[in-house]
Design a protein around this motif. Sequence first.
Motif: not given
Length: 306
Positions: A197-226
């Motif tokens: 909870e602290t990490a989530r708060s600090l990274f947002h309040a003090l370390l945020r980028p101009t634009y942030g992107y969550w690259i979301d995918t199914d872990p099974r796809l990630a494993l297959r791509w690897r």
Amino acid sequence: MELRHRDADSQGPPSPPEPHATTEGLHIALMGIDGAGKSTIAVELAKALRTTGREVEIINFKRAMAGADPAVAGVLFHVAFAALRAQYAEAVPADPLSDLDALLARDDDSAKFAQTEDRLRAVPVERNAPRPLLSSAVLEIVGGFWVQAYVESRLRAGVVVVNDSFGYKHALKNALLAQRLSEPGSPVHDAARRVLETARSLFHALLRPTYGYWIDTDPRLALRWRAETGEVTTPFESYGLAGESGDASFLAMQEDCRPAFREAAREWRWQRIALDDVPQQENIARAVRLIEQDALRHLERARAAH
């Protein structure tokens, strides 16, 4: 193929940069499970933006540690060694002949960090203790502040910064390992939740980028791509440091990371880019185009404002 590009909890347009993020440069950060293609997206995005004449630098903890700022690099080097040592401080190797103590006792030498990390990661762990991993999570938060110091120095120079591994992820994985090794409701398990909870708060309040992107995918796809690229999974990408191994361990870690990323992206109002079950090259190309469009619009507005 449908590659969805939207805010984590709305269909609205990208959130505008916060006032403190307004600089001559631009900071783009990527977050997501291991194997989703963030590093490849960052490389291709940097290539695309450089064709417009912009200076672009890909940054993460290790790149900042090897960067041009000696003060930042020095701090990050010691934080990195401390966080790595903490992960193995009370680990019991599966092979009794493995000499973890000798590896952990090596002198802090920036030139040998990668070598030391590789050697430690090559030692299978039979069991571990949660408290040192929790301390490693805290150290990753500290490291995040110093990575941001390096990022800000590059932004002041007008550089477009692409962070291909936003530091919250590393604090998250250490906290998940600590929870995996402790009983629900125990002091350590609860402390890991509070650290997150602290990490989530600090990274947002003090370390945020101009634009942030969550690259979301199914872990099974990630494993297959690897598997298709022959990329090897490390113990820190699975519950290997908790004594679990194999594909099931990787999937378990990534499945636990995914909802945490979803929650963070929603809270931070980062945009979600969902990668689907198509050739990974198609996912990468579409993701790069979407992020590049946001970046070019931002840079054009900044140019017009001056």
